[in-house]
Design an enzyme around this catalytic site. Structure first.
Site, short mmCIF file in Angstrom:
data_model
loop_
_atom_site.label_atom_id
_atom_site.label_comp_id
_atom_site.label_asym_id
_atom_site.label_seq_id
_atom_site.Cartn_x
_atom_site.Cartn_y
_atom_site.Cartn_z
N GLU A 419 28.56 8.21 32.92
CA GLU A 419 27.93 9.06 31.90
C GLU A 419 28.50 8.79 30.51
O GLU A 419 28.99 9.69 29.83
CB GLU A 419 28.11 10.54 32.26
CG GLU A 419 27.38 10.95 33.54
CD GLU A 419 25.87 11.07 33.38
OE1 GLU A 419 25.34 10.72 32.29
OE2 GLU A 419 25.21 11.52 34.35
N GLU A 495 25.60 8.70 43.06
CA GLU A 495 25.88 10.11 43.35
C GLU A 495 24.63 10.70 44.00
O GLU A 495 23.51 10.44 43.54
CB GLU A 495 26.19 10.92 42.08
CG GLU A 495 27.50 10.52 41.43
CD GLU A 495 27.79 11.27 40.13
OE1 GLU A 495 27.31 12.41 39.95
OE2 GLU A 495 28.52 10.71 39.30
C1 IPT Z 1 27.03 14.03 37.40
C2 IPT Z 1 28.38 13.51 36.98
O1 IPT Z 1 28.39 12.12 36.95
C3 IPT Z 1 29.48 13.98 37.88
O2 IPT Z 1 30.70 13.69 37.28
C4 IPT Z 1 29.35 15.45 38.16
O3 IPT Z 1 29.50 16.14 36.97
C5 IPT Z 1 27.99 15.75 38.71
O4 IPT Z 1 27.02 15.35 37.80
C6 IPT Z 1 27.79 17.21 38.96
O5 IPT Z 1 28.76 17.80 39.72
S1 IPT Z 1 26.00 13.85 36.00
C7 IPT Z 1 24.64 14.92 36.07
C8 IPT Z 1 23.84 14.72 34.81
C9 IPT Z 1 23.78 14.78 37.22
#
Ligand code: IPT
Length: 980
Positions: A419, A495
């Protein structure tokens, strides 16, 4: 007198001064003096308050406090009161104004001093002072001389101390700043914690030795041969006894026949040694080739399927300072839960963790310490990733990661960070990394065009879109000129499946997609561990704290607790579910063809390391079991085998009427592995051989209720004649049952993307239902109670009929047939549909036949199996850091709720109900902010549900899938109650 300290480094774009060139992390027989331990410490509120002259050798620090090194200073004193400042949590927003590279004047400054004695035998040559991690910026003095300064919290920094070092007594002084220009590059979603949080050591570099080396260990799967060359910048000799390399030129290249490659499944390491005049350096070499070919990620020629997790470094007492035991626990837990990959979100971990990944076998995406997410909140205006002034700082971080970790077999991808938006600095980092290490892949999710990465990567994608990507039908890239390139690339979800609180739901549907489209190489669950901080209430009870608990003016609440394991590393039900959803071997039991099918999703191993067993149970009682000979199934293939004769015979054997017969086939480790003992289960499947059957309609002679005063008696039950409420059952005082449509919102209910479902519930009034009795009618055949349940102000309702019955032949049993029907149109899905009742607090234990042993909801049901289980009421609760709906046991056919003396209630369902039993109500769960807010009532609350809303992962990702949504609909529950 010492010179006044210039603090220009603090708000400078420069990554540091006076530092050594980055190099590989390695051990050797050269002396190392570990400087961990208690240091003198003083915390100043800001620079003006810092102690003048603190760096001088003769400074009097006798009035200072002491602190552990390594440690995060904000956690000192916990679980009681923090002694130095306090932790603060934000996700995206910076906790200081966006004014780069400046930081607030209120900038907590930790001053450290430590005296050490140089051992008498310390060799000549050079000596380095190595910091493995200091958050966020620091300057160092040895015996009053300034060595330099550094930034880049999760990266090593070394200084040459040869000239400043004295024989005997030495004084080291370090000034650490909580905020610095570097903080702008470290906006990860985690606690802001400061200090010397990883080890510090004095490292001798004897004359004639190496500063650095780069091991290139390639494996060619077509020939089975390997090539080894170790690049050194000074003369050295290489020995790898197992490979017949003795005292050879490290550069080789050494061509090696018949080699076992390294993989996460078979982490074969060859021990070797690099020898120079000055020292011996042990090597652990893993041979492997990682590449993208024909649009697929291949390791040693075979496609990879990541069953991954994002891992932050966390310990609830020590924050980002981890012990070796913490790291080993993580690795073992991952291996035991079928996890094969880790993204080191969002910074390079303690390098000891990578040693463990090499040894035990985990594929690693090593991520750089770079995130500028908070600039996204201002439209990415001023983002450091695209500002030339930050170029060197970004490159420096990438170099320090790659150089430190380049000799790890486990690291297969470099990630630029997380990010951090778009920008030329990211491109420069990518280019540098590709030039330095062309043998690894490059990842950065933010490069949506994939113009400088090797892998297409996204987060939290919806199922439909993922299917399109799988078929290479994804939408055209932002820059159409890049489209063909990206479309040809392999895909990962860096993720997904946000594991916040109860959940994640819908894991199996993701896995189905991963396993059906070769382009999809799996993903990394967000995230491994809840970052809760252990705290103690004034009366001494412990809970885990989250954002806001330390009085932070700006914070993101409990969003920091979204892991598969609780802060103390206890697995949550989500981890158990993940283990099952990603099992690398899929077993299918076909009861018609009477075969077992085994499909392997393993990378290279065949199934010879597994032992298969079958087991037959009637109503959860073992009838027979045996090993099941399955000839080795090659990786990526399937086999179908007929049932062994003994299983067929048992399947056909007579059984007691009404009992369910189930067969379970398991695959477990046949031998001890370094990460789990023989017998550890890897995969399983179940199939019903008989039942469940709908109960036969009762044939007994029904009894009519008997009225005495304002009560009705019916079998074991007493009802209020006016309200129709059940007052007691076989002498047990009851409240209810009453219709219940609400649950204590889960994190996913509370934060659902696109509109929280919990808000819709509250707006509709599911949590404040009003009940009106429409009629209480005694019949010859029982008692009928009709109610209308609706929230205030609503024109929609549920009409519920309770039919209570008992038979003359069996007057100890009470039967309830409940039908609930929606009236009008409900504006939102319901939380649950069922009844809630209260029983005496003496109920302690629940034994049930149904799905278990763990909790389950409609879209988190993979990991539970049909069987007989038992648990205390307290054990049935899942202690989510933020209290919420939990502990549901699904498809319960029969449950005994008993007190210590064995008295209590037997509940039967036809065919089954969802069951929760707890010492507090849904409202209590909803009101509680921490687990310690939950105080047992002198009642036990029981919910018996026909259906539940699914869980989803809507707190960050897809909401509950339509098939798991509980749209208001007519339901019927058939439940029997009997004293025991
Ligand atoms: C995403 C982040 O990369 C991660 O660090 C964490 O914050 C996660 O979200 C939520 O828990 S970024 C988001 C815009 C999906």
């Amino acid at each position: 007198m010492s010179e006044p300290i210039a603090h220009d480094y603090l708000e400078s774009f420069s990554p540091g001064r006076g530092r050594e060139a980055p190099r590989a992390a390695f051990t050797s027989d050269a002396p190392v003096l570990d400087l961990s331990g208690q240091w003198r410490f003083h915390l100043a509120a800001g620079l003006p308050q810092a102690a003048e002259g603190f760096q001088a050798a003769g400074f009097d620090d006798s009035g200072w406090e002491t602190i552990a090194v390594p440690a995060n200073w904000q956690l000192d004193g916990l679980p009681g009161e923090p002694r130095f400042g306090a932790p603060a949590y934000t996700n995206q927003i910076y906790p200081f104004p966006l004014d780069p590279p400046h930081v607030p004047d209120a900038n907590p400054t930790g001053e450290y001093r430590r005296e050490f004695t140089l051992p008498g035998q310390w060799p000549g040559g050079r000596t380095l002072l190595r910091f493995e991690g200091v958050d966020s910026c620091f300057a160092v003095w040895l015996n009053g001389s300034l060595l330099g300064d550094g930034k880049g919290s999760r990266l090593p920094t070394e200084f040459d101390v040869t000239d400043a070092l004295r024989p005997g007594r030495n004084i080291l002084a370090v000034r650490v700043h909580q905020w610095s220009a570097g903080s702008y590059l470290e906006d990860q979603d985690m606690w802001w914690l400061s200090g010397i949080f990883r080890p510090v050591a004095l490292v001798s570099r004897p004359a004639g030795t190496l500063a650095d080396f780069f091991v290139h260990a390639d494996y060619d799967h077509l020939t089975g041969q390997g090539t080894l060359s170790v690049h050194t910048e000074a003369p050295a000799r290489l020995t790898v006894p197992e490979l017949g390399i003795t005292d050879a030129d490290p550069a080789g290249p050494h061509r090696l026949r018949r080699l076992d490659p390294w993989s996460a499944e078979q982490p074969r390491l060859y021990d070797g040694e690099l020898v120079t005049d000055g020292e011996r350096i042990p090597l652990r070499i893993g041979f492997r080739r990682i590449e993208v070919r024909d649009g697929l990620i291949l390791a040693n020629g075979r496609p990879l399927l990541f069953r991954g997790v994002n891992r932050h470094e966390w310990n609830p007492d020590t924050g980002r300072t981890l012990s070796h035991e913490d790291m080993l626990t993580d690795v073992l837990l991952m291996k035991r839960h079928n996890i094969n990959a880790v993204r080191t979100s969002h910074y390079p971990p303690d390098s000891a963790f990578l040693d463990l990944c090499d040894e035990y076998g985990l594929w690693v995406v090593d991520e750089c310490d770079l995130e500028t997410h908070g600039f996204g909140l201002v439209g990415w205006e001023g983002n450091p990733s695209d500002d030339r002034r930050w170029r060197e700082a970004c490159l420096d971080r990438m170099r320090r990661m790659v150089e430190r970790d380049k000799n790890h077999a486990c690291v297969i991808m470099w990630s630029l960070g997380n990010e951090a938006g778009h920008g030329s600095n990211l491109e420069a980092m990518a280019q540098w990394a590709k030039g330095r290490d062309p043998d690894r892949l490059l990842h950065y999710e933010g490069d949506d065009n994939c113009s400088y990465t090797d892998v297409y990567s996204l987060m939290y994608v919806e199922y439909g879109e993922l299917g399109l990507i799988g078929r290479r039908q994804d939408v055209v890239t932002r820059d159409p000129a890049q489209d063909a390139r990206r479309r040809a690339m392999p895909f990962i979800l860096c993720e997904y499946a946000h594991a916040m609180g109860n959940g994640p739901g819908g894991l199996s549907e993701y896995q189905d997609l991963f396993e059906s489209h070769p382009r999809l190489h799996g993903g990394f669950v967000w995230e491994w561990i809840d970052h809760g901080i252990r705290r103690r209430t004034p009366d001494g009870r412990e809970h885990f704290a989250y954002g806001g608990d330390f009085g932070e003016p700006v914070h993101d609440d409990n969003f920091v607790c979204d892991g598969l394991v609780f802060p103390d590393r206890t697995p949550s039900p989500g981890l158990t579910e993940y283990k099952k959803a990603v099992e690398p071997v899929r077993i299918t039991v076909d009861t018609t063809a009477r075969t077992v099918r085994v499909r392997s999703h393993l990378h290279t191993l065949d199934t010879a390391h597994l032992r298969f067993c079958w087991r037959v149970e009637d109503d959860g009682q073992l009838q027979g079991d045996a090993e099941f000979a399955v000839p080795p199934v090659a990786a990526g293939t399937a086999a179908e085998l007929p049932w062994p004769e003994a299983l067929t015979t048992l399947c056909d054997a007579a059984r007691k009427e009404g009992e369910e017969r189930w067969v379970t086939v398991t695959a477990e480790l046949a031998r001890d592995e370094p990460w789990a003992p023989a017998g550890h289960e890897i995969a399983w499947a179940q199939a019903a051989l008989a039942g469940p059957e709908a109960a036969a309609p009762p044939t007994g002679r029904p009894l009519a209720p008997v009225r005495t005063g304002d009560k009705y008696a019916l079998g074991p039950a007493v009802f209020d004649a006016v309200s129709g409420t059940l007052l007691s059952l076989a002498g047990l005082r009851t409240d209810g049952p009453r219709l219940d449509l609400w649950r204590a919102p889960t994190d996913n209910d509370l934060r659902t993307w696109g509109g929280p479902v919990a808000e819709a519930w509250r707006k509709a009034g599911l949590d404040r239902l009003e009940h009106r009795v429409l009629g209480v009618r005694p019949h010859d055949t029982g008692l009928e109670v009709v109610t209308r349940t609706a929230p205030a102000g609503a024109d929609f309702a549920m009409r519920t009929e309770y039919r209570w019955e008992t038979d003359a032949e069996d007057p100890g049993q009470l039967r309830l047939t409940l039908t609930a029907k929606p009236v009008g149109s409900w504006p939102c899905p319901l939380g649950r549909i069922g009844i809630r009742m209260a029983l005496p607090q003496s109920i302690e234990t629940v034994d049930w036949f149904g799905l278990g042993p763990g909790e389950a909801y409609s879209d988190t049901t993979s990991a539970v199996r049909v069987g007989r289980f038992s648990a205390d009421v307290d054990e049935l609760q899942t202690p989510y850091v933020l209290p919420q709906e939990n502990g549901n046991r699904r498809e319960v056919r029969r449950a005994h709720l008993t007190d210590r003396a064995g008295g209590g209630l037997i509940i039967t369902a036809s065919p089954y109900v969802d069951l929760t039993v707890r010492r507090w109500t849904s409202a209590d769960l909803d009101n509680a902010r921490h687990t310690t807010d939950l105080r047992p009532h002198p009642r036990v609350y029981v919910n018996l549900d026909a259906a539940h809303q699914g869980i989803g992962s809507g707190a960050c990702g897809p909401r509950v899938q339509p098939q798991y949504e509980l749209i208001a609909r007519p339901v019927t529950l058939t439940i029997g109650f009997r004293p025991c």
